[in-house]
Design an enzyme around this catalytic site. Structure first.
Site, PDB file in Angstrom:
ATOM      1  N   ARG A  38      46.212  21.963  63.400  1.00  0.00           N
ATOM      2  CA  ARG A  38      47.434  22.744  63.624  1.00  0.00           C
ATOM      3  C   ARG A  38      47.235  24.248  63.403  1.00  0.00           C
ATOM      4  O   ARG A  38      47.690  25.069  64.200  1.00  0.00           O
ATOM      5  CB  ARG A  38      48.494  22.234  62.651  1.00  0.00           C
ATOM      6  CG  ARG A  38      49.903  22.699  62.914  1.00  0.00           C
ATOM      7  CD  ARG A  38      50.824  22.183  61.799  1.00  0.00           C
ATOM      8  NE  ARG A  38      50.705  20.765  61.553  1.00  0.00           N
ATOM      9  CZ  ARG A  38      51.344  19.814  62.232  1.00  0.00           C
ATOM     10  NH1 ARG A  38      52.191  20.138  63.170  1.00  0.00           N
ATOM     11  NH2 ARG A  38      51.159  18.537  61.949  1.00  0.00           N
TER      12      ARG A  38
ATOM     13  N   TYR B 248      49.758  18.906  68.505  1.00  0.00           N
ATOM     14  CA  TYR B 248      50.535  17.662  68.472  1.00  0.00           C
ATOM     15  C   TYR B 248      51.736  17.728  69.417  1.00  0.00           C
ATOM     16  O   TYR B 248      52.780  17.156  69.128  1.00  0.00           O
ATOM     17  CB  TYR B 248      50.983  17.334  67.032  1.00  0.00           C
ATOM     18  CG  TYR B 248      49.820  17.343  66.068  1.00  0.00           C
ATOM     19  CD1 TYR B 248      48.897  16.301  66.084  1.00  0.00           C
ATOM     20  CD2 TYR B 248      49.614  18.405  65.195  1.00  0.00           C
ATOM     21  CE1 TYR B 248      47.802  16.318  65.236  1.00  0.00           C
ATOM     22  CE2 TYR B 248      48.523  18.425  64.344  1.00  0.00           C
ATOM     23  CZ  TYR B 248      47.625  17.376  64.369  1.00  0.00           C
ATOM     24  OH  TYR B 248      46.538  17.401  63.527  1.00  0.00           O
TER      25      TYR B 248
ATOM     26  N   CYS C 234      66.685   9.600  78.986  1.00  0.00           N
ATOM     27  CA  CYS C 234      67.830   8.739  78.731  1.00  0.00           C
ATOM     28  C   CYS C 234      67.743   8.165  77.325  1.00  0.00           C
ATOM     29  O   CYS C 234      67.350   7.013  77.115  1.00  0.00           O
ATOM     30  CB  CYS C 234      67.830   7.633  79.786  1.00  0.00           C
ATOM     31  SG  CYS C 234      69.353   6.722  79.789  1.00  0.00           S
TER      32      CYS C 234
HETATM   33  C1  PLP Z   1      41.637  13.048  58.988  1.00  0.00           C
HETATM   34  C2  PLP Z   1      42.328  14.230  59.545  1.00  0.00           C
HETATM   35  N1  PLP Z   1      41.707  15.419  59.527  1.00  0.00           N
HETATM   36  C3  PLP Z   1      42.294  16.540  60.016  1.00  0.00           C
HETATM   37  C4  PLP Z   1      43.554  16.499  60.542  1.00  0.00           C
HETATM   38  C5  PLP Z   1      44.170  17.768  61.060  1.00  0.00           C
HETATM   39  O1  PLP Z   1      45.286  18.134  60.355  1.00  0.00           O
HETATM   40  P1  PLP Z   1      46.061  19.491  60.683  1.00  0.00           P
HETATM   41  O2  PLP Z   1      46.296  19.516  62.144  1.00  0.00           O
HETATM   42  O3  PLP Z   1      47.309  19.398  59.918  1.00  0.00           O
HETATM   43  O4  PLP Z   1      45.177  20.612  60.231  1.00  0.00           O
HETATM   44  C6  PLP Z   1      44.254  15.296  60.570  1.00  0.00           C
HETATM   45  C7  PLP Z   1      45.620  15.241  61.087  1.00  0.00           C
HETATM   46  O5  PLP Z   1      46.474  14.543  60.680  1.00  0.00           O
HETATM   47  C8  PLP Z   1      43.610  14.123  60.067  1.00  0.00           C
HETATM   48  O6  PLP Z   1      44.238  12.930  60.079  1.00  0.00           O
END
Ligand code: PLP
Length: 421
Positions: A284, A379, A350
């Site tokens: 993210r 995401y 819907c």
């Molecule tokens: C094992 C693992 N590593 C890294 C990430 C990346 O997380 P983020 O996008 O919150 O940095 C995730 C996301 O859920 C994850 O499950």
């Protein structure tokens, strides 16, 4: 002092119009034949990656971009060119990362339900593999033996530190479906010790996502380092400390002080010793704010005491608000001077759960107005679906004054092909 993030003007307003780098988003919308679509800024991606790189200076580290956040092939290629590693959660992500040019020896396969096929791919390509459970270890052992190829493994531990986030994105508590039961650590060590093909190279944890306090990472790092020390005391030369991803971003735009990668790394820097290689797995915080989701307003309506702006984009293309009840900022891409009201911004799907934003104070827009959902890089496209037979939307990348289509829209013909059985 100025924070490191968001110093570059990747998305900004001029004369009432939203710009992405040097291009006006309204001009892009008029040029692009399909709506809705995703629009990315390469400058923002570069800046976000550099923020991690700079934060990690002087530390032995691998930045493993979490492919699950956004798997667009062009963006993966660009991240590989910037020097990133990759963190994978499926065999298909492994294959895509190979196509993007990643050195798979610097990638990590996570997952609580890896299949034997996925493990074979990982072992063949010398991917680092996180052990998630007793059966997962057995499957890794079986795979390595069958292929007669050694495998480097890490143990996924739950440090049981509360990430203080939505329960759906909390992953490192002791009741989580991920990772081993820590009390069983010695059993795992014994099993690995007995296996000639497995080498234990480190430990892994992932606390959760959208974390906004660096104290949480620091607490977990201390716990994980204790695990590494006790594993080393058992005679293993475990070198990798993988603290996962999870740093939050400023979705809400309330002026809240969101920690930067530098804040995160500085908070743990003093704990690390020269024998440790740090792995971090950001998704993210690398890709989230690089994109907006561009819609057109289909119409405006009122029911009871509720006002609705209906857009062509929906929960099918961007499900985070519906799934997690999260906030993503919504703006018009052009000047709108209608009466200001409180609107729910909803799609055409819907389903009453289909909304992009609730209770937003916005001027009443004419039909056709461009509207963006911000911070749509992570995401969002990856979680899109064909619900109501909405097609997977196209993606465009801006680099300076250059616009490139980096994913065409899925067509109904593409979709119909899955029925050619
Ligand atoms: C094992 C693992 N590593 C890294 C990430 C990346 O997380 P983020 O996008 O919150 O940095 C995730 C996301 O859920 C994850 O499950």
């Amino acid at each position: 002092m100025e924070k490191e993030q968001n110093t570059q003007m990747s998305f900004y307003y001029k004369d009432g119009y939203l710009y992405c780098e040097k291009l006006r988003v309204k001009d892009i919308q008029e040029q692009v034949s399909y709506s809705p679509f995703y629009l990315y800024s390469f400058a923002q991606l570069e800046q976000n990656y550099a923020a991690y790189q700079n934060a990690l200076s002087g530390i032995n580290a691998i930045i493993g971009y979490a492919v699950k956040a956004n798997n667009n092939l062009t963006l993966l290629k660009r991240l590989n060119e910037l020097g990133s590693g990759a963190v994978l959660v499926s065999g298909n992500e492994l294959k895509l990362s190979l196509a993007a040019g990643f050195d798979l020896k610097r990638t990590i396969l996570n997952g609580n339900g890896k299949t034997l096929e996925e493990l074979s791919l990982a072992v063949e390509h010398e991917v680092l593999i996180n052990i998630d459970s007793e059966f997962d270890l057995r499957h890794i052992q079986q795979t390595a033996k069958q292929l007669d190829i050694p495998a480097n493994v890490l143990i996924r531990i739950n440090p049981d530190v509360d990430p203080e986030v939505h329960p759906y994105v909390s992953t490192g508590m002791k009741n989580s479906k991920f990772g081993i039961r820590n009390e069983r650590l010695n059993w795992f060590l014994d099993e690995i010790r007995k296996d000639d093909l497995l080498t234990l190279v480190g430990v892994h944890c992932h606390l959760g996502s959208t974390i906004k306090k660096v104290r949480i990472f620091r607490d977990a790092t201390e716990i994980m380092l204790d695990f590494i020390r006790s594993i080393q005391a058992e005679g293993f030369s475990a070198q990798y400390l993988n603290i996962g991803g999870g740093l939050g971003i400023d979705y809400e735009r309330t002026g809240e002080d969101i920690p930067t990668p530098k804040d995160l790394i500085d908070s743990i820097r003093g704990l690390l010793t020269d024998d440790i290689t740090l792995i971090i797995e950001p998704g993210r915080s690398i890709i989230g704010n690089t994109a907006v989701f561009v819609n057109r307003v289909t119409g405006v309506k009122t029911n009871g005491n509720k006002h609705f702006i209906v857009t062509d984009g929906s929960m099918a293309e961007l499900i985070r608000p519906s799934l997690y009840d999260t906030y993503q900022h919504i703006e018009f891409i052009e000047p709108v001077d209608g009466k200001v009201d409180t609107f729910d911004v909803v799609g055409p799907v819907c389903e009453s759960a289909d909304f992009l934003g609730k209770e937003r104070e916005l001027p009443t827009p004419p039909e056709g107005t461009g509207l963006v959902v911000c911070d749509a890089g992570a995401y969002c496209h990856t979680m899109s679906s064909n619900y109501n037979l909405k097609m997977s939307p196209p993606e465009y990348l801006v680099d300076g004054d250059k616009l490139t289509c980096i994913r065409r829209v899925e067509t109904l013909d593409d979709y119909m092909r899955v029925f050619d059985v």
